[in-house]
Structure formats: structure tokens, C-alpha cells
Write a protein that holds these residues in place. Structure first.
Motif, PDB file in Angstrom:
ATOM      1  N   LEU A   1      36.425  39.862  43.078  1.00 63.63           N
ATOM      2  CA  LEU A   1      36.703  38.450  43.309  1.00 63.63           C
ATOM      3  C   LEU A   1      35.437  37.634  43.541  1.00 63.63           C
ATOM      4  O   LEU A   1      35.427  36.430  43.341  1.00 63.63           O
ATOM      5  N   ALA A   2      34.354  38.309  43.945  1.00 65.33           N
ATOM      6  CA  ALA A   2      33.075  37.631  44.160  1.00 65.33           C
ATOM      7  C   ALA A   2      32.190  37.650  42.912  1.00 65.33           C
ATOM      8  O   ALA A   2      31.190  36.935  42.851  1.00 65.33           O
ATOM      9  N   ALA A   3      32.550  38.460  41.914  1.00 62.00           N
ATOM     10  CA  ALA A   3      31.751  38.564  40.685  1.00 62.00           C
ATOM     11  C   ALA A   3      31.752  37.225  39.960  1.00 62.00           C
ATOM     12  O   ALA A   3      32.726  36.461  40.012  1.00 62.00           O
TER      13      ALA A   3
ATOM     14  N   PHE B   1      34.803  36.014  37.998  1.00 58.20           N
ATOM     15  CA  PHE B   1      36.083  35.940  38.690  1.00 58.20           C
ATOM     16  C   PHE B   1      36.093  35.006  39.899  1.00 58.20           C
ATOM     17  O   PHE B   1      37.145  34.532  40.302  1.00 58.20           O
ATOM     18  N   ALA B   2      34.948  34.743  40.486  1.00 58.68           N
ATOM     19  CA  ALA B   2      34.878  33.965  41.724  1.00 58.68           C
ATOM     20  C   ALA B   2      35.565  32.606  41.600  1.00 58.68           C
ATOM     21  O   ALA B   2      36.285  32.178  42.511  1.00 58.68           O
ATOM     22  N   ALA B   3      35.365  31.932  40.501  1.00 54.76           N
ATOM     23  CA  ALA B   3      35.948  30.603  40.315  1.00 54.76           C
ATOM     24  C   ALA B   3      37.461  30.645  40.140  1.00 54.76           C
ATOM     25  O   ALA B   3      38.125  29.597  40.206  1.00 54.76           O
ATOM     26  N   HIS B   4      38.022  31.823  39.949  1.00 55.01           N
ATOM     27  CA  HIS B   4      39.454  31.946  39.662  1.00 55.01           C
ATOM     28  C   HIS B   4      40.256  32.600  40.791  1.00 55.01           C
ATOM     29  O   HIS B   4      41.455  32.806  40.650  1.00 55.01           O
ATOM     30  N   ALA B   5      39.607  32.937  41.906  1.00 50.44           N
ATOM     31  CA  ALA B   5      40.267  33.671  42.990  1.00 50.44           C
ATOM     32  C   ALA B   5      41.539  32.984  43.478  1.00 50.44           C
ATOM     33  O   ALA B   5      42.534  33.649  43.774  1.00 50.44           O
TER      34      ALA B   5
ATOM     35  N   ARG C   1      48.551  33.896  42.458  1.00 47.20           N
ATOM     36  CA  ARG C   1      47.116  33.706  42.624  1.00 47.20           C
ATOM     37  C   ARG C   1      46.400  35.019  42.315  1.00 47.20           C
ATOM     38  O   ARG C   1      46.901  36.101  42.643  1.00 47.20           O
ATOM     39  N   LEU C   2      45.235  34.923  41.698  1.00 41.22           N
ATOM     40  CA  LEU C   2      44.462  36.119  41.372  1.00 41.22           C
ATOM     41  C   LEU C   2      44.208  36.946  42.620  1.00 41.22           C
ATOM     42  O   LEU C   2      44.366  38.172  42.599  1.00 41.22           O
ATOM     43  N   GLN C   3      43.832  36.300  43.692  1.00 44.68           N
ATOM     44  CA  GLN C   3      43.565  37.013  44.937  1.00 44.68           C
ATOM     45  C   GLN C   3      44.776  37.837  45.366  1.00 44.68           C
ATOM     46  O   GLN C   3      44.643  38.991  45.778  1.00 44.68           O
ATOM     47  N   ASP C   4      45.969  37.291  45.246  1.00 40.96           N
ATOM     48  CA  ASP C   4      47.183  38.006  45.633  1.00 40.96           C
ATOM     49  C   ASP C   4      47.505  39.140  44.671  1.00 40.96           C
ATOM     50  O   ASP C   4      48.097  40.148  45.063  1.00 40.96           O
ATOM     51  N   ALA C   5      47.130  38.978  43.407  1.00 35.24           N
ATOM     52  CA  ALA C   5      47.380  40.034  42.419  1.00 35.24           C
ATOM     53  C   ALA C   5      46.490  41.253  42.664  1.00 35.24           C
ATOM     54  O   ALA C   5      46.809  42.357  42.228  1.00 35.24           O
ATOM     55  N   LEU C   6      45.381  41.054  43.383  1.00 39.09           N
ATOM     56  CA  LEU C   6      44.430  42.142  43.617  1.00 39.09           C
ATOM     57  C   LEU C   6      44.449  42.695  45.030  1.00 39.09           C
ATOM     58  O   LEU C   6      43.993  43.819  45.264  1.00 39.09           O
TER      59      LEU C   6
END
Length: 140
Positions: free
Chosen positions: A65-67, A70-74, A94-99
Motif C-alpha cells: 500500500l506504500a509502494a 499503489f499508495a495513491a489508490h489505498a 477500498r483497496l486497503q480493505d481488500a488487502l
């Protein structure tokens, strides 16, 4: 987002990032009923690590998520295809929730940027980045 739009988004990801034979198989299976989506095997993506659009991610979800890519899409809504051992289904979250957390994908695919950036997630904890741009740098 309508189911047909989510299917089209995933097919675009497959076509743009996977070899034609695998993209065709996955797209065809996605055209069937959700009960057939368990035949979409994310682990098959690992056979193509030499392909320029497929790279394995060996870091944590937080590092991903910090890469840069991907960071802009978290916090962005992404399309999630749960398949394989999970109860097959399509959703937006949300991407964060998917991961991370209770809603994290156990096995499936995540389309982050339609036709450009996504993930294949295997039930053994492996992740492959699918990107038709530059490769995501390795986790430290």
C-alpha cells in the motif's frame, strides 16, 4: 457499479497484463455463472513471472500500500473478484480493505486501475502485481 462493468474491468486487466492464453481462459470463465468462478486459479499467474507485466510481491500488505504504484489508490474503490477457495463473487471495496482486515481477499484478483494495474492473490499468501507499465519495485 453493475456486475457487467466489473466483469469488463477484470477482463481488461487480464488482457492487458497476462499472456493471451491465460487471459482468454480467465475472461471466458468470468463469463459463466459465479459458481464456475472457482475455476479461476490465481496460482496460475505464478507460471508467468518471466512475463514483463507480472511480478511477485514478497512484502507485506502495508508495504504494498506504500509502494509508488499503489499508495495513491489505498483509499480508492477497486473491483474485487473472489474465486478459488473463497465464495466466488464480485464486489467493490477500498483497496486497503481488500488487502487488510476482515474483508481481505483470501484468493482472487483485484483491479486497481482498470486495464493497467491489479493483483493476483493466492490462498497460500502469495501476491503477484499485474501491471502493464513499469514493474513495481521489490519490497525491502
Amino acid at each position: 457499479m453493475p456486475v457487467d462493468s466489473m466483469k469488463a474491468e477484470l477482463c481488461a486487466l487480464f488482457t492487458a497484463t497476462l499472456p493471451a492464453d491465460l487471459a482468454g481462459r480467465f475472461s471466458e470463465l468470468l463469463g459463466f455463472k459465479p459458481s464456475r468462478w472457482s475455476k479461476l486459479d490465481p496460482w496460475r499467474v505464478w507460471h508467468y513471472l518471466d512475463h514483463p507485466t507480472v511480478s511477485e510481491w514478497n512484502g507485506s500488505a502495508q508495504e504494498l500500500l506504500a509502494a509508488v504504484k499503489f499508495a495513491a489508490h489505498a483509499e480508492s474503490e477497486v473491483t474485487v473478484l473472489r474465486c478459488g477457495h473463497e465464495r466466488p463473487g464480485l464486489s467493490r471495496q477500498r483497496l486497503q480493505d481488500a488487502l487488510l482486515g476482515e474483508l481481505a481477499v483470501f484468493e482472487g484478483f483485484v483491479s486497481v486501475v482498470p486495464g493497467r494495474l491489479g493483483l493476483a492473490i493466492n490462498h497460500d499468501g502469495g501476491w503477484c502485481v499485474l501491471s502493464n507499465g513499469t514493474r513495481v519495485p521489490e519490497a525491502h
